[in-house]
Write a protein that holds these residues in place. Structure first.
Motif, short mmCIF file in Angstrom:
data_model
loop_
_atom_site.label_atom_id
_atom_site.label_comp_id
_atom_site.label_asym_id
_atom_site.label_seq_id
_atom_site.Cartn_x
_atom_site.Cartn_y
_atom_site.Cartn_z
N MET A 48 -54.75 -2.72 -3.08
CA MET A 48 -53.45 -3.75 -2.42
C MET A 48 -54.51 -5.35 -2.24
O MET A 48 -55.22 -4.89 -2.53
N GLY A 49 -53.89 -6.03 -2.25
CA GLY A 49 -54.00 -7.46 -1.85
C GLY A 49 -54.94 -8.51 -2.85
O GLY A 49 -55.37 -9.60 -3.18
N ARG A 50 -54.91 -7.26 -4.45
CA ARG A 50 -54.73 -8.38 -5.43
C ARG A 50 -53.90 -8.80 -6.86
O ARG A 50 -52.80 -8.23 -5.86
N LEU A 51 -53.98 -9.89 -6.94
CA LEU A 51 -52.89 -10.78 -7.92
C LEU A 51 -52.79 -9.94 -8.69
O LEU A 51 -53.73 -8.93 -9.62
N ILE A 52 -51.64 -9.47 -9.24
CA ILE A 52 -51.55 -8.63 -10.53
C ILE A 52 -50.57 -9.67 -12.13
O ILE A 52 -49.34 -10.19 -11.04
N PRO A 53 -50.92 -9.82 -12.86
CA PRO A 53 -50.29 -10.63 -13.87
C PRO A 53 -48.86 -9.64 -14.23
O PRO A 53 -48.61 -8.60 -14.15
N LEU A 54 -48.13 -10.67 -14.39
CA LEU A 54 -46.51 -10.15 -14.20
C LEU A 54 -46.33 -8.98 -15.82
O LEU A 54 -45.85 -8.56 -15.54
N GLY A 55 -46.85 -9.82 -17.01
CA GLY A 55 -47.12 -9.40 -18.05
C GLY A 55 -47.80 -7.86 -17.56
O GLY A 55 -47.16 -6.79 -18.17
N ASP A 56 -48.59 -7.53 -16.50
CA ASP A 56 -48.87 -5.93 -16.96
C ASP A 56 -47.94 -5.36 -15.53
O ASP A 56 -48.58 -4.19 -16.01
N LEU A 57 -47.25 -5.99 -15.54
CA LEU A 57 -45.47 -4.85 -14.26
C LEU A 57 -44.99 -4.43 -15.38
O LEU A 57 -44.53 -3.41 -15.11
N TRP A 58 -44.42 -4.78 -16.36
CA TRP A 58 -43.90 -4.88 -17.70
C TRP A 58 -43.72 -2.96 -17.51
O TRP A 58 -43.15 -2.13 -18.08
N ASP A 59 -45.65 -2.94 -17.92
CA ASP A 59 -45.84 -1.09 -18.53
C ASP A 59 -45.94 -0.51 -17.46
O ASP A 59 -44.82 0.71 -17.61
N VAL A 60 -45.24 -0.11 -16.25
CA VAL A 60 -44.65 -0.08 -14.95
C VAL A 60 -42.98 0.64 -14.92
O VAL A 60 -42.79 1.62 -15.74
N LEU A 61 -42.51 0.23 -15.55
CA LEU A 61 -41.39 -0.17 -15.91
C LEU A 61 -40.59 0.63 -17.39
O LEU A 61 -40.89 1.61 -17.13
N VAL A 62 -41.89 0.16 -18.27
CA VAL A 62 -41.50 0.79 -18.93
C VAL A 62 -41.93 2.83 -19.56
O VAL A 62 -41.70 3.42 -19.53
N ASP A 63 -42.64 2.83 -18.85
CA ASP A 63 -43.59 4.30 -19.02
C ASP A 63 -42.99 5.01 -17.75
O ASP A 63 -43.22 6.27 -17.51
N GLY A 64 -41.96 4.56 -17.16
CA GLY A 64 -40.91 5.38 -16.13
C GLY A 64 -41.67 5.49 -14.65
O GLY A 64 -40.98 6.42 -14.49
N THR A 65 -42.92 4.79 -14.87
CA THR A 65 -42.99 5.17 -13.10
C THR A 65 -42.42 4.60 -12.60
O THR A 65 -42.85 4.77 -11.29
N GLY A 66 -42.15 3.52 -12.14
CA GLY A 66 -41.59 2.58 -11.64
C GLY A 66 -39.72 2.79 -11.64
O GLY A 66 -39.60 3.35 -11.86
N ALA A 67 -39.22 2.16 -9.96
CA ALA A 67 -37.81 2.47 -10.19
C ALA A 67 -37.08 1.34 -9.78
O ALA A 67 -37.68 0.25 -9.32
N ALA A 68 -35.65 1.25 -10.65
CA ALA A 68 -35.40 0.13 -10.79
C ALA A 68 -34.68 -0.43 -8.67
O ALA A 68 -34.67 0.77 -8.97
N PHE A 69 -34.38 -0.64 -8.52
CA PHE A 69 -33.91 -1.69 -7.34
C PHE A 69 -32.61 -0.82 -7.81
O PHE A 69 -31.33 -0.41 -6.09
N THR A 70 -31.59 -1.33 -9.05
CA THR A 70 -29.75 0.06 -8.56
C THR A 70 -29.71 0.68 -9.75
O THR A 70 -30.44 -0.05 -10.71
N ASP A 71 -29.18 1.22 -9.82
CA ASP A 71 -28.69 1.75 -10.71
C ASP A 71 -28.18 1.25 -12.41
O ASP A 71 -28.72 1.03 -13.24
N ARG A 72 -27.47 -0.03 -11.78
CA ARG A 72 -27.14 -1.30 -12.53
C ARG A 72 -28.53 -1.75 -13.45
O ARG A 72 -28.81 -2.29 -14.77
N LEU A 73 -29.82 -1.76 -12.59
CA LEU A 73 -30.96 -2.18 -13.60
C LEU A 73 -31.38 -1.05 -14.51
O LEU A 73 -32.39 -1.90 -14.81
N LYS A 74 -31.49 -0.31 -14.09
CA LYS A 74 -32.08 0.76 -15.07
C LYS A 74 -31.91 1.09 -16.17
O LYS A 74 -31.63 0.95 -17.44
N ARG A 75 -29.80 -0.22 -16.36
CA ARG A 75 -29.63 -0.01 -17.84
C ARG A 75 -30.06 -1.84 -17.86
O ARG A 75 -29.65 -1.88 -19.27
N GLU A 76 -29.66 -2.67 -17.19
CA GLU A 76 -30.54 -3.78 -17.67
C GLU A 76 -31.37 -3.95 -19.00
O GLU A 76 -31.06 -4.85 -19.63
N PRO A 77 -32.07 -3.76 -18.26
CA PRO A 77 -33.26 -3.60 -20.05
C PRO A 77 -34.00 -2.91 -21.00
O PRO A 77 -34.84 -3.22 -21.65
#
Length: 80
Positions: free
Chosen positions: A1-30
Motif C-alpha cells: 500500500m502507498g506505492r504507485l503501480i503501473p497500469l500495465g502491471d495490473l493487467w496481470d491481476v485480471l489475466v491470472d484470475g486473482t482480481g474480480a470484475a466490478f460487474t458480471d458484464r465486465l467479466k465478459r468485456e475483456p
C-alpha cells in the motif's frame, strides 16, 4: 500500500484470475483483450527469450496498458 503501480502491471491481476470484475458484464468485456495479451506475450517471449529480459518487461507492461485502454471505455466506474 502507498506505492504507485503501473497500469500495465495490473493487467496481470485480471489475466491470472486473482482480481474480480466490478460487474458480471465486465467479466465478459475483456475477453478479446485477454486473447490479444496472450498472443502478444507469446510473441514477446519468442523475441526476447526470457520473461526477465528488461525489454520483455517493458514491452509486456505496454501490452498490458494497451489492453486496459481497450477495456476501460466500457467500465461504468470509469465513464465520465
Amino acid at each position: 500500500m502507498g506505492r504507485l503501480i503501473p497500469l500495465g502491471d495490473l493487467w496481470d491481476v485480471l489475466v491470472d484470475g486473482t482480481g474480480a470484475a466490478f460487474t458480471d458484464r465486465l467479466k465478459r468485456e475483456p475477453e478479446a483483450a485477454v486473447k490479444f495479451y496472450a498472443k502478444a506475450r507469446t510473441h514477446l517471449l519468442g523475441k526476447y527469450g526470457s520473461d526477465t529480459h528488461t525489454d520483455f518487461l517493458a514491452d509486456d507492461r505496454s501490452s498490458g496498458r494497451c489492453c486496459w485502454a481497450r477495456s476501460l471505455p466500457t467500465c461504468p466506474r470509469c465513464a465520465g
